[in-house]
Design an enzyme around this catalytic site. Structure first.
Site, PDB file in Angstrom:
ATOM      1  N   LYS A  11       0.838  -1.206   0.000  1.00 38.97           N
ATOM      2  CA  LYS A  11       0.000   0.000   0.000  1.00 38.97           C
ATOM      3  C   LYS A  11       0.876   1.259   0.000  1.00 38.97           C
ATOM      4  O   LYS A  11       2.104   1.174   0.184  1.00 38.97           O
ATOM      5  CB  LYS A  11      -0.930  -0.046   1.217  1.00 38.97           C
ATOM      6  CG  LYS A  11      -1.972  -1.204   1.159  1.00 38.97           C
ATOM      7  CD  LYS A  11      -2.799  -1.289   2.434  1.00 38.97           C
ATOM      8  CE  LYS A  11      -3.871  -2.370   2.349  1.00 38.97           C
ATOM      9  NZ  LYS A  11      -4.642  -2.486   3.620  1.00 38.97           N
ATOM     10  N   TYR A  51     -12.251  -2.946  -2.947  1.00 34.80           N
ATOM     11  CA  TYR A  51     -12.818  -3.046  -1.601  1.00 34.80           C
ATOM     12  C   TYR A  51     -14.343  -2.978  -1.602  1.00 34.80           C
ATOM     13  O   TYR A  51     -14.939  -2.593  -0.587  1.00 34.80           O
ATOM     14  CB  TYR A  51     -12.246  -1.928  -0.724  1.00 34.80           C
ATOM     15  CG  TYR A  51     -10.828  -2.193  -0.244  1.00 34.80           C
ATOM     16  CD1 TYR A  51     -10.511  -3.339   0.494  1.00 34.80           C
ATOM     17  CD2 TYR A  51      -9.802  -1.283  -0.509  1.00 34.80           C
ATOM     18  CE1 TYR A  51      -9.219  -3.575   0.936  1.00 34.80           C
ATOM     19  CE2 TYR A  51      -8.498  -1.520  -0.062  1.00 34.80           C
ATOM     20  CZ  TYR A  51      -8.227  -2.669   0.669  1.00 34.80           C
ATOM     21  OH  TYR A  51      -6.942  -2.902   1.120  1.00 34.80           O
ATOM     22  N   PHE A  59     -15.471   3.089   7.507  1.00 34.08           N
ATOM     23  CA  PHE A  59     -14.094   3.439   7.144  1.00 34.08           C
ATOM     24  C   PHE A  59     -13.818   3.335   5.638  1.00 34.08           C
ATOM     25  O   PHE A  59     -12.690   3.575   5.202  1.00 34.08           O
ATOM     26  CB  PHE A  59     -13.103   2.565   7.922  1.00 34.08           C
ATOM     27  CG  PHE A  59     -13.283   1.071   7.736  1.00 34.08           C
ATOM     28  CD1 PHE A  59     -12.785   0.416   6.612  1.00 34.08           C
ATOM     29  CD2 PHE A  59     -13.977   0.320   8.683  1.00 34.08           C
ATOM     30  CE1 PHE A  59     -12.960  -0.953   6.436  1.00 34.08           C
ATOM     31  CE2 PHE A  59     -14.152  -1.062   8.515  1.00 34.08           C
ATOM     32  CZ  PHE A  59     -13.640  -1.694   7.386  1.00 34.08           C
ATOM     33  N   ARG A  87      -1.366 -14.910   3.860  1.00 36.45           N
ATOM     34  CA  ARG A  87      -2.063 -14.160   4.911  1.00 36.45           C
ATOM     35  C   ARG A  87      -1.292 -14.217   6.240  1.00 36.45           C
ATOM     36  O   ARG A  87      -1.289 -13.266   7.009  1.00 36.45           O
ATOM     37  CB  ARG A  87      -3.482 -14.709   5.125  1.00 36.45           C
ATOM     38  CG  ARG A  87      -4.444 -14.415   3.987  1.00 36.45           C
ATOM     39  CD  ARG A  87      -4.978 -13.007   4.003  1.00 36.45           C
ATOM     40  NE  ARG A  87      -5.838 -12.726   5.130  1.00 36.45           N
ATOM     41  CZ  ARG A  87      -6.591 -11.629   5.235  1.00 36.45           C
ATOM     42  NH1 ARG A  87      -6.578 -10.703   4.280  1.00 36.45           N
ATOM     43  NH2 ARG A  87      -7.350 -11.434   6.284  1.00 36.45           N
ATOM     44  N   THR A  93      -5.306  -8.213  10.428  1.00 37.58           N
ATOM     45  CA  THR A  93      -5.730  -6.918   9.876  1.00 37.58           C
ATOM     46  C   THR A  93      -5.308  -5.743  10.758  1.00 37.58           C
ATOM     47  O   THR A  93      -4.786  -4.742  10.262  1.00 37.58           O
ATOM     48  CB  THR A  93      -7.260  -6.920   9.706  1.00 37.58           C
ATOM     49  OG1 THR A  93      -7.624  -8.022   8.867  1.00 37.58           O
ATOM     50  CG2 THR A  93      -7.745  -5.614   9.109  1.00 37.58           C
ATOM     51  N   ARG A 104       2.822  -7.078   9.021  1.00 36.57           N
ATOM     52  CA  ARG A 104       2.107  -6.044   9.790  1.00 36.57           C
ATOM     53  C   ARG A 104       2.585  -6.020  11.246  1.00 36.57           C
ATOM     54  O   ARG A 104       2.695  -4.951  11.861  1.00 36.57           O
ATOM     55  CB  ARG A 104       0.599  -6.280   9.716  1.00 36.57           C
ATOM     56  CG  ARG A 104      -0.004  -5.914   8.349  1.00 36.57           C
ATOM     57  CD  ARG A 104      -1.429  -6.410   8.246  1.00 36.57           C
ATOM     58  NE  ARG A 104      -2.118  -5.974   7.032  1.00 36.57           N
ATOM     59  CZ  ARG A 104      -3.255  -6.491   6.605  1.00 36.57           C
ATOM     60  NH1 ARG A 104      -3.831  -7.468   7.285  1.00 36.57           N
ATOM     61  NH2 ARG A 104      -3.823  -6.041   5.491  1.00 36.57           N
ATOM     62  N   ASN A 114      -1.848  -0.098   7.344  1.00 35.25           N
ATOM     63  CA  ASN A 114      -1.288  -1.424   7.632  1.00 35.25           C
ATOM     64  C   ASN A 114      -0.452  -2.025   6.499  1.00 35.25           C
ATOM     65  O   ASN A 114      -0.300  -3.236   6.388  1.00 35.25           O
ATOM     66  CB  ASN A 114      -2.370  -2.382   8.134  1.00 35.25           C
ATOM     67  CG  ASN A 114      -3.455  -2.639   7.107  1.00 35.25           C
ATOM     68  OD1 ASN A 114      -3.420  -2.104   6.006  1.00 35.25           O
ATOM     69  ND2 ASN A 114      -4.419  -3.464   7.466  1.00 35.25           N
ATOM     70  N   HIS A 117      -1.684  -5.451   1.498  1.00 32.75           N
ATOM     71  CA  HIS A 117      -2.913  -6.219   1.277  1.00 32.75           C
ATOM     72  C   HIS A 117      -2.570  -7.630   0.842  1.00 32.75           C
ATOM     73  O   HIS A 117      -1.637  -7.821   0.067  1.00 32.75           O
ATOM     74  CB  HIS A 117      -3.768  -5.580   0.174  1.00 32.75           C
ATOM     75  CG  HIS A 117      -4.853  -6.491  -0.320  1.00 32.75           C
ATOM     76  ND1 HIS A 117      -6.053  -6.639   0.336  1.00 32.75           N
ATOM     77  CD2 HIS A 117      -4.896  -7.359  -1.365  1.00 32.75           C
ATOM     78  CE1 HIS A 117      -6.791  -7.543  -0.300  1.00 32.75           C
ATOM     79  NE2 HIS A 117      -6.113  -7.996  -1.334  1.00 32.75           N
ATOM     80  N   GLU A 128      -9.260 -10.541  -7.630  1.00 39.79           N
ATOM     81  CA  GLU A 128      -8.349  -9.403  -7.479  1.00 39.79           C
ATOM     82  C   GLU A 128      -7.256  -9.405  -8.552  1.00 39.79           C
ATOM     83  O   GLU A 128      -6.899  -8.350  -9.084  1.00 39.79           O
ATOM     84  CB  GLU A 128      -7.742  -9.424  -6.063  1.00 39.79           C
ATOM     85  CG  GLU A 128      -8.800  -9.107  -5.004  1.00 39.79           C
ATOM     86  CD  GLU A 128      -8.352  -9.392  -3.575  1.00 39.79           C
ATOM     87  OE1 GLU A 128      -7.180  -9.744  -3.346  1.00 39.79           O
ATOM     88  OE2 GLU A 128      -9.199  -9.262  -2.669  1.00 39.79           O
TER      89      GLU A 128
HETATM   90  P1  DAT Z   1      -7.469  -7.363   5.449  1.00 37.73           P
HETATM   91  O1  DAT Z   1      -6.722  -6.241   4.767  1.00 37.73           O
HETATM   92  O2  DAT Z   1      -6.662  -7.961   6.570  1.00 37.73           O
HETATM   93  O3  DAT Z   1      -7.966  -8.407   4.468  1.00 37.73           O
HETATM   94  P2  DAT Z   1     -10.232  -6.430   5.583  1.00 37.73           P
HETATM   95  O4  DAT Z   1     -10.406  -7.048   4.240  1.00 37.73           O
HETATM   96  O5  DAT Z   1     -11.215  -6.790   6.636  1.00 37.73           O
HETATM   97  O6  DAT Z   1      -8.758  -6.731   6.162  1.00 37.73           O
HETATM   98  O7  DAT Z   1     -10.244  -4.846   5.452  1.00 37.73           O
HETATM   99  C1  DAT Z   1      -9.543  -4.234   4.398  1.00 37.73           C
HETATM  100  C2  DAT Z   1      -8.801  -3.048   4.935  1.00 37.73           C
HETATM  101  O8  DAT Z   1      -9.722  -2.119   5.486  1.00 37.73           O
HETATM  102  C3  DAT Z   1      -7.829  -3.363   6.070  1.00 37.73           C
HETATM  103  O9  DAT Z   1      -6.559  -3.804   5.609  1.00 37.73           O
HETATM  104  C4  DAT Z   1      -7.742  -2.040   6.763  1.00 37.73           C
HETATM  105  C5  DAT Z   1      -9.134  -1.464   6.603  1.00 37.73           C
HETATM  106  N1  DAT Z   1      -9.939  -1.736   7.789  1.00 37.73           N
HETATM  107  C6  DAT Z   1     -10.465  -2.925   8.136  1.00 37.73           C
HETATM  108  N2  DAT Z   1     -11.152  -2.828   9.294  1.00 37.73           N
HETATM  109  C7  DAT Z   1     -11.025  -1.537   9.686  1.00 37.73           C
HETATM  110  C8  DAT Z   1     -11.482  -0.790  10.801  1.00 37.73           C
HETATM  111  N3  DAT Z   1     -12.228  -1.365  11.767  1.00 37.73           N
HETATM  112  N4  DAT Z   1     -11.152   0.519  10.873  1.00 37.73           N
HETATM  113  C9  DAT Z   1     -10.404   1.098   9.917  1.00 37.73           C
HETATM  114  N5  DAT Z   1      -9.942   0.445   8.823  1.00 37.73           N
HETATM  115  C10 DAT Z   1     -10.245  -0.844   8.729  1.00 37.73           C
HETATM  116 MG    MG Z   2      -9.412  -8.341   3.035  1.00 39.45          MG
END
Ligand code: DAT
Ligand code: MG
Length: 149
Positions: A11, A51, A59, A87, A93, A104, A114, A117, A128
């Site tokens: 990212k 996303y 968010f 992963r 996350t 991370r 973070n 991805h 993706e």
């Molecule tokens: P990951 O990236 O581990 O697959 P995710 O798909 O649930 O996690 O969410 C995508 C991204 O969105 C994640 O890397 C960071 C952001 N995100 C997730 N949960 C969040 C939250 N509670 N507050 C802020 N950003 C969040």
């Molecule tokens: Mg995800």
């Protein structure tokens, strides 16, 4: 299958902080094969589509703005179990909960910064990779006899 693929994206914060090599090193060291790599600025529509499952989250807007805020490095990695193990290399996350030893866990603190991805399932990886590499992947013939028995 030894040719399972996952989508890993460094990212904008990861690129800006000089963590591209660190991420690539970890996946390479594990034995995974780098199938595709490009640095790019992300069109807003692409970030939104990537996303889309999170579009109802509070968010989401901030997340999309973060992803378009600077260049990312988009990669595809290949190998046995690469989605699940990728992963684990990426970590949980929320970086405050990510294990030390994961990317991370080692390099960030806030969930909204973070660093990286990683696809969460084989099916989402396919979606993706199609989204980020519509041009397809280059042909290749990796030499894997020292990785797989
Ligand atoms: P990951 O990236 O581990 O697959 P995710 O798909 O649930 O996690 O969410 C995508 C991204 O969105 C994640 O890397 C960071 C952001 N995100 C997730 N949960 C969040 C939250 N509670 N507050 C802020 N950003 C969040
Ligand atoms: Mg995800």
């Amino acid at each position: 299958a030894n040719n399972e693929q996952t989508f890993i994206m460094i990212k904008p914060d990861g690129v800006a902080r000089g963590l591209v090599g660190e991420v690539i090193k970890r996946f390479e060291q594990k034995g995974y094969y780098l199938r595709a790599l490009k640095m790019m600025n992300v069109p807003k529509e692409l970030a939104e589509e990537h996303y889309v499952d999170l579009s109802s989250k509070p968010f989401y807007k901030g997340l999309v703005n973060y992803i378009v805020s600077g260049p990312v490095v988009a990669t595809v990695w290949e190998g046995k179990g690469v989605v699940v193990t990728g992963r684990k290399l990426v970590g949980a996350t929320n970086p405050l909960a990510s294990e030390p030893g994961s990317i991370r866990g080692d390099f960030c603190i806030d969930v909204g910064r973070n660093v990286i991805h990683g696809s969460d399932a084989v099916e989402s990886a396919k979606r993706e990779i199609g989204l980020w590499f519509p041009e397809g992947l280059a042909d290749n013939k990796p030499e894997l006899k020292w990785v797989y028995e």
